[in-house]
Design a protein around this motif. Structure first.
Motif, PDB file in Angstrom:
ATOM      1  N   ASP A  18      20.593  19.118  50.496  1.00 32.28           N
ATOM      2  CA  ASP A  18      20.525  20.582  50.552  1.00 32.28           C
ATOM      3  C   ASP A  18      21.579  21.125  51.510  1.00 32.28           C
ATOM      4  O   ASP A  18      22.228  22.138  51.232  1.00 32.28           O
ATOM      5  CB  ASP A  18      19.136  21.037  51.016  1.00 32.28           C
ATOM      6  CG  ASP A  18      18.046  20.725  50.017  1.00 32.28           C
ATOM      7  OD1 ASP A  18      18.301  20.835  48.801  1.00 32.28           O
ATOM      8  OD2 ASP A  18      16.936  20.351  50.443  1.00 32.28           O
ATOM      9  N   VAL A  19      21.756  20.437  52.649  1.00 26.12           N
ATOM     10  CA  VAL A  19      22.658  20.908  53.702  1.00 26.12           C
ATOM     11  C   VAL A  19      23.466  19.727  54.231  1.00 26.12           C
ATOM     12  O   VAL A  19      22.914  18.639  54.440  1.00 26.12           O
ATOM     13  CB  VAL A  19      21.870  21.550  54.867  1.00 26.12           C
ATOM     14  CG1 VAL A  19      22.822  22.051  55.955  1.00 26.12           C
ATOM     15  CG2 VAL A  19      20.978  22.679  54.364  1.00 26.12           C
ATOM     16  N   VAL A  20      24.754  19.951  54.443  1.00 28.50           N
ATOM     17  CA  VAL A  20      25.604  18.966  55.106  1.00 28.50           C
ATOM     18  C   VAL A  20      26.165  19.616  56.372  1.00 28.50           C
ATOM     19  O   VAL A  20      26.772  20.689  56.300  1.00 28.50           O
ATOM     20  CB  VAL A  20      26.747  18.477  54.202  1.00 28.50           C
ATOM     21  CG1 VAL A  20      27.649  17.496  54.967  1.00 28.50           C
ATOM     22  CG2 VAL A  20      26.195  17.815  52.940  1.00 28.50           C
ATOM     23  N   VAL A  21      25.951  18.975  57.508  1.00 31.12           N
ATOM     24  CA  VAL A  21      26.422  19.464  58.795  1.00 31.12           C
ATOM     25  C   VAL A  21      27.559  18.566  59.262  1.00 31.12           C
ATOM     26  O   VAL A  21      27.382  17.346  59.364  1.00 31.12           O
ATOM     27  CB  VAL A  21      25.289  19.461  59.849  1.00 31.12           C
ATOM     28  CG1 VAL A  21      25.810  19.953  61.190  1.00 31.12           C
ATOM     29  CG2 VAL A  21      24.120  20.306  59.374  1.00 31.12           C
ATOM     30  N   VAL A  22      28.712  19.146  59.547  1.00 32.05           N
ATOM     31  CA  VAL A  22      29.858  18.380  60.043  1.00 32.05           C
ATOM     32  C   VAL A  22      29.977  18.627  61.544  1.00 32.05           C
ATOM     33  O   VAL A  22      30.307  19.731  61.979  1.00 32.05           O
ATOM     34  CB  VAL A  22      31.159  18.777  59.322  1.00 32.05           C
ATOM     35  CG1 VAL A  22      32.323  17.907  59.826  1.00 32.05           C
ATOM     36  CG2 VAL A  22      31.008  18.626  57.810  1.00 32.05           C
ATOM     37  N   VAL A 145      31.215  10.572  49.416  1.00 31.50           N
ATOM     38  CA  VAL A 145      31.271  11.987  49.068  1.00 31.50           C
ATOM     39  C   VAL A 145      29.862  12.557  49.159  1.00 31.50           C
ATOM     40  O   VAL A 145      28.933  12.057  48.513  1.00 31.50           O
ATOM     41  CB  VAL A 145      31.845  12.204  47.656  1.00 31.50           C
ATOM     42  CG1 VAL A 145      31.781  13.688  47.288  1.00 31.50           C
ATOM     43  CG2 VAL A 145      33.277  11.702  47.579  1.00 31.50           C
ATOM     44  N   LEU A 146      29.703  13.597  49.984  1.00 32.19           N
ATOM     45  CA  LEU A 146      28.421  14.289  50.144  1.00 32.19           C
ATOM     46  C   LEU A 146      28.533  15.667  49.518  1.00 32.19           C
ATOM     47  O   LEU A 146      29.540  16.356  49.715  1.00 32.19           O
ATOM     48  CB  LEU A 146      28.063  14.433  51.627  1.00 32.19           C
ATOM     49  CG  LEU A 146      28.188  13.191  52.514  1.00 32.19           C
ATOM     50  CD1 LEU A 146      27.784  13.545  53.953  1.00 32.19           C
ATOM     51  CD2 LEU A 146      27.344  12.055  51.981  1.00 32.19           C
ATOM     52  N   THR A 147      27.527  16.054  48.763  1.00 32.91           N
ATOM     53  CA  THR A 147      27.510  17.407  48.197  1.00 32.91           C
ATOM     54  C   THR A 147      26.328  18.172  48.768  1.00 32.91           C
ATOM     55  O   THR A 147      25.298  17.591  49.115  1.00 32.91           O
ATOM     56  CB  THR A 147      27.422  17.378  46.666  1.00 32.91           C
ATOM     57  OG1 THR A 147      26.216  16.719  46.262  1.00 32.91           O
ATOM     58  CG2 THR A 147      28.630  16.657  46.062  1.00 32.91           C
ATOM     59  N   ALA A 148      26.503  19.472  48.868  1.00 35.59           N
ATOM     60  CA  ALA A 148      25.486  20.339  49.460  1.00 35.59           C
ATOM     61  C   ALA A 148      24.998  21.339  48.426  1.00 35.59           C
ATOM     62  O   ALA A 148      25.798  22.111  47.890  1.00 35.59           O
ATOM     63  CB  ALA A 148      26.046  21.064  50.679  1.00 35.59           C
TER      64      ALA A 148
END
Length: 484
Positions: A18-22, A145-148
């Motif tokens: 749902d959320v990707v935090v960098v 690869v991460l998707t949000a």
């Protein structure tokens, strides 16, 4: 779970959240905590130590260095104790204490905290690879690869900005990182700059035994605070033995046989064992893939009051990267706002309107608190007199010397300090408050409540300060306003 160890997806397949935090500093940690608390699946990406700049190279180690300095200064102002603390600080013990608070630059505890929230931690460099997509290159070179589904939050912070002096890299100057993590006290230290980092590190290393020279381009210290703050801090640093030069710019710097040699625009030459440049910050956005979503690499990111990047309904920039207030506590505040906004939007609900709603970073506008842990301390919240006037408010400054406060004289003999409140004459509320003096960092939250709450002065009369405490300055300020 670290690096998504329980997942069975092929490394080449996108991993959906749902959320990707960098960025896993205090800001990223708090965004993740809030989105996880709302039930959203969350990934956190970090290329260095989990816990970020604050935990290892800024707030925590710097205050661990400064606490013994301030404690000794306070004790020297108290009869009966003064005689017991006349010797030098035990520098190795201070540095060891600093190392403990920096967890010896290991992040195991912070990793466990992230895992405790239920977020997935990916170690590696995270870069945007288009809308709602983050590519992570791990230490071993493996790419994921991460998707949000709902949001990507950039919480990558800022770094020290060095001037473009020829040959500066060969000098190997200190930045805030080296200044807070150095393993030994330099014999001589040149500090270039007059802001918070410069003042705090000059205070710490001078007290630990270094001979400090401060080279300040402007006319005084702490230029973003009321002028008297910098003046009182400068006086104390000079009395402690620091050599303070204002109106001075460095024109060249080099090392000769291990010695740093500096020449200024006034023609003066200075030598030292180390040199610290504390001349500003730059955003850590130069290598996060901004160009893949139409943004300028290396730029500060413009956001609305929910911390969403202008023109991108899925991208948030929280903390230093948006340049609103480069302070850990303010970044964590923004993180709580952003997390609430992301969670609310994820459910399809509208955000609550209003300057002080759960989804609005209203305190970013004229209510930001800060403490400078110098000797004496300087603490402020809201607007200075000059800032309030530039903003178009009809205001009046009310000043009180701490010599009028019984609690201050009991705190230490010869207590030096000053307080100012900036009063909005239309509404009779406070636009800003500044304190300078020993121990005043603990006063700033009361001022923050008054400024954020827009408490009328007529109501503040009924907030009675306890006697005899330093907080009695509030009564003296109100009396000065009434009688002027």
């Amino acid at each position: 779970m670290t690096e998504s160890e329980s997942r069975t997806d092929s490394p080449t397949d996108p991993l959906a959240y749902d959320v990707v935090v960098v960025g896993a500093g205090p800001v990223g940690e708090n965004v993740a905590d809030r989105t996880r608390a709302a039930g959203l699946t969350t990934a956190v990406v970090e290329s260095e130590l989990v816990g970020g700049e604050c935990s290892y190279w800024a707030c925590v180690p710097s205050k661990a260095l400064l606490r013994p300095v301030i404690t000794r200064a306070d004790a020297r102002g108290v009869p009966g104790v003064r005689q017991a603390v006349q010797g030098p600080l035990d520098a190795p013990a201070v540095l060891a204490h600093r190392d403990e608070y920096a967890s010896h630059w290991k992040d195991d505890g912070q990793v466990r905290w992230i895992e405790g929230t239920g977020a997935d931690l990916y170690r590696g460099r995270g870069r945007l690879a288009g809308p709602r997509t983050v590519e992570v290159t791990g230490p071993d070179g493996e790419r994921r690869v991460l998707t949000a589904r709902h949001a990507v939050a950039l919480c990558t912070g800022s770094r020290a900005a060095l001037p473009g002096l020829p040959g500066l890299a060969d000098v190997q100057p200190w930045t805030s990182r080296e200044a807070t993590s150095a393993g030994a006290v330099p014999g001589r230290l040149i500090v270039v700059g007059g802001g918070v980092v410069a003042v705090e590190m000059a205070t710490a290393w001078q007290a630990l035994g270094a001979q400090v020279t401060l080279l300040v381009r402007g006319e005084g210290l702490l230029p973003r605070m009321e002028p008297f703050a910098g003046e009182l801090v400068a006086e104390a640093l000079t009395e402690a033995g620091a050599d303070l030069r204002t109106g001075t710019s460095v024109t060249s710097v080099r090392r000769e046989n291990g010695t740093v040699v500096v020449v200024t625009d006034t023609g003066d030459r200075f030598e030292a064992d180390e040199i610290l440049f504390a001349t500003g910050r730059a955003p850590r956005t130069d290598d996060v893939g901004l160009e893949t979503v139409g943004l300028e690499p290396g730029s500060w990111l413009q956001v609305d009051d929910s911390l969403r990047v202008d023109g991108h309904d899925w991208l948030y920039a929280v903390g230093d990267v948006n340049h609103r207030a480069l302070l850990t506590h303010q970044g964590k505040y923004q993180a709580r706002i952003a997390g609430a906004a992301i969670a609310t939007r994820a459910t399809g609900q509208p955000l609550t309107a209003g300057a002080w709603s759960p989804h609005t970073a209203g305190a970013d506008h004229g209510a930001v608190p800060q403490v400078v842990f110098s000797d004496p301390e300087a603490a402020a919240v809201g607007l200075s007199l000059a800032e309030a006037e530039r903003a178009g408010h009809r205001v009046r400054a009310v000043d009180v010397d701490f010599s009028a406060v019984a609690g201050a004289s009991l705190y230490s003999d010869g207590y030096k300090g000053r307080a100012r409140m900036v009063v909005d004459l239309e509404d009779e509320i406070l636009r800003g408050v500044t304190f300078v003096g020993p121990g005043v960092g603990e006063l700033v939250h009361s001022a923050t409540v008054a400024v954020v709450g827009q408490v009328p002065l007529s109501r503040l009369w009924h907030a009675v300060p306890s006697y005899p405490t330093i907080s009695e300055v509030w009564l003296r300020l109100l009396e000065a306003y009434r009688d002027s």
